[in-house]
Design a protein around this motif. Structure first.
Motif, PDB file in Angstrom:
ATOM      1  N   GLU A  59       0.831  -1.208   0.000  1.00  0.00           N
ATOM      2  CA  GLU A  59       0.000   0.000   0.000  1.00  0.00           C
ATOM      3  C   GLU A  59       0.866   1.259   0.000  1.00  0.00           C
ATOM      4  O   GLU A  59       0.602   2.216  -0.755  1.00  0.00           O
ATOM      5  N   THR A  60       1.888   1.267   0.823  1.00  0.00           N
ATOM      6  CA  THR A  60       2.773   2.433   0.883  1.00  0.00           C
ATOM      7  C   THR A  60       3.362   2.738  -0.481  1.00  0.00           C
ATOM      8  O   THR A  60       3.415   3.898  -0.914  1.00  0.00           O
ATOM      9  N   ARG A  61       3.783   1.702  -1.194  1.00  0.00           N
ATOM     10  CA  ARG A  61       4.396   1.906  -2.507  1.00  0.00           C
ATOM     11  C   ARG A  61       3.353   2.273  -3.563  1.00  0.00           C
ATOM     12  O   ARG A  61       3.624   3.107  -4.439  1.00  0.00           O
ATOM     13  N   LYS A  63       0.696   3.946  -3.141  1.00  0.00           N
ATOM     14  CA  LYS A  63       0.316   5.344  -2.940  1.00  0.00           C
ATOM     15  C   LYS A  63       1.385   6.307  -3.448  1.00  0.00           C
ATOM     16  O   LYS A  63       1.110   7.497  -3.605  1.00  0.00           O
ATOM     17  N   ARG A  64       2.572   5.775  -3.739  1.00  0.00           N
ATOM     18  CA  ARG A  64       3.616   6.571  -4.393  1.00  0.00           C
ATOM     19  C   ARG A  64       3.588   6.377  -5.908  1.00  0.00           C
ATOM     20  O   ARG A  64       4.456   6.886  -6.618  1.00  0.00           O
ATOM     21  N   GLY A  65       2.624   5.602  -6.399  1.00  0.00           N
ATOM     22  CA  GLY A  65       2.525   5.374  -7.827  1.00  0.00           C
ATOM     23  C   GLY A  65       3.034   4.017  -8.276  1.00  0.00           C
ATOM     24  O   GLY A  65       3.105   3.746  -9.482  1.00  0.00           O
ATOM     25  N   GLY A  66       3.415   3.164  -7.326  1.00  0.00           N
ATOM     26  CA  GLY A  66       3.932   1.846  -7.677  1.00  0.00           C
ATOM     27  C   GLY A  66       2.860   0.888  -8.166  1.00  0.00           C
ATOM     28  O   GLY A  66       1.665   1.086  -7.922  1.00  0.00           O
ATOM     29  N   THR A 133      10.096  -0.484 -11.572  1.00  0.00           N
ATOM     30  CA  THR A 133      10.833   0.536 -10.817  1.00  0.00           C
ATOM     31  C   THR A 133      10.883   0.130  -9.344  1.00  0.00           C
ATOM     32  O   THR A 133      10.207  -0.797  -8.907  1.00  0.00           O
ATOM     33  N   ASP A 135       9.521   1.468  -6.935  1.00  0.00           N
ATOM     34  CA  ASP A 135       8.234   1.634  -6.243  1.00  0.00           C
ATOM     35  C   ASP A 135       7.297   0.450  -6.472  1.00  0.00           C
ATOM     36  O   ASP A 135       6.233   0.375  -5.853  1.00  0.00           O
ATOM     37  N   ASP A 136       7.666  -0.452  -7.353  1.00  0.00           N
ATOM     38  CA  ASP A 136       6.811  -1.595  -7.668  1.00  0.00           C
ATOM     39  C   ASP A 136       6.999  -2.731  -6.668  1.00  0.00           C
ATOM     40  O   ASP A 136       8.018  -2.806  -5.967  1.00  0.00           O
ATOM     41  N   SER A 137       6.022  -3.620  -6.614  1.00  0.00           N
ATOM     42  CA  SER A 137       6.058  -4.794  -5.737  1.00  0.00           C
ATOM     43  C   SER A 137       5.800  -6.047  -6.564  1.00  0.00           C
ATOM     44  O   SER A 137       5.066  -6.009  -7.546  1.00  0.00           O
TER      45      SER A 137
END
Length: 277
Positions: A59-61, A63-66, A133, A135-137
């Protein structure tokens, strides 16, 4: 996992608790399969703390666009693709926000692709096509926890700064060791020995539903308890959306449907309209 004769002893490969299946009646087979399936929800529940930790990190990532990627082979891969493909129509998210990658490509969705899961390099190669990137998971899905395609993707993703998780049905696997947030759902031996499309597959489907649905709610894709941003892709969904607006705004059916169609979504129709009291 314990080692036997120098090899990992996998719960997913242990003999079924039932034998002489071919001698059972239809009723007996169905009863015993159902009894085994009943164990799955409890096994998933025991892993709730692991699932929670992974969802909060994703979720954290996001919300940064991940973005979120599922990587799997065979049944595991198909379940990842299924979950990802259902999110745009259900929650109105953009294509590519959540993506399922399966060893062997789209052909493997319908047909087994020989040796597709055996390459430790191909999983990351397939993932690179999406230009990942930091920010991705990435969530690796493998009942055994030993699938080279999935382990390789997770290891490379971790080395490149992506957040990594996994869903497996064996404890202490190479896949779990490679993941930042491992989820281990220990469902026990399958009804048909080694057939991880059964309890393990059911557990994977449940966990994927939990992960993606929770993320969609946390990302604002649900209002109250309703899918207000679903795509209006068929008559059933148009009717569902119309009835939502009737409930929220106190309109008659025809007016609610017209507002829905004009706005393109329940959320759009609700914007600035206020809820009925």
């Amino acid at each position: 996992m314990a080692r036997t004769s120098g090899k990992l002893s996998r719960i997913t490969e242990q003999p079924s608790h039932y034998d002489h299946l071919e001698q059972m009646s239809v009723g007996e087979l169905l009863k015993h399969i159902n009894e085994e399936d009943a164990l799955v929800a409890d096994a998933v529940g025991k892993a709730n703390p692991q699932i929670e930790a992974l969802v909060e990190a994703i979720e954290t990532r996001m919300k940064r666009g991940g973005r979120l990627f599922y990587v799997g082979a065979g049944t595991s891969g198909r379940l990842g693709v299924l979950d990802a493909s259902e999110l745009p129509p259900t929650f109105g998210v953009p294509e590519g926000w959540v993506t399922g990658i399966i060893a062997g490509g789209d052909e493997a969705l319908r047909h087994a692709v020989e040796k597709a899961e055996d390459s430790p390099e191909q999983g990351w190669n397939d993932l690179q096509a999406f230009h990942p990137t930091a920010d991705d998971s990435v969530i690796g899905i493998a009942a055994s926890g030993t699938t080279p395609y999935v382990i390789g993707a997770i290891r490379q993703a971790h080395q490149n700064g992506l957040l990594t998780g996994c869903i497996t049905s064996n404890p202490n696997t190479p896949l779990a060791e490679a993941s930042d947030f491992p989820i281990e759902i220990i469902v026990g031996p399958e009804f048909v020995t080694g057939s991880s499309r059964m309890k393990s597959g059911t557990a994977q489907k449940m966990v994927l539903n939990m992960i993606s649905t929770t993320l969609m709610i946390r990302m604002g894709r649900v209002h109250g308890n309703r899918m207000v941003k679903m795509q209006l892709t068929n008559a059933k969904l148009v009717d569902r959306g119309t009835r939502m607006l009737q409930d929220y705004l106190g309109l008659d059916y025809d007016e609610a449907q017209q507002r829905l169609l004009d706005a393109g979504s329940v959320a759009g129709a609700l914007k600035g309209k206020g809820r009925k009291h």
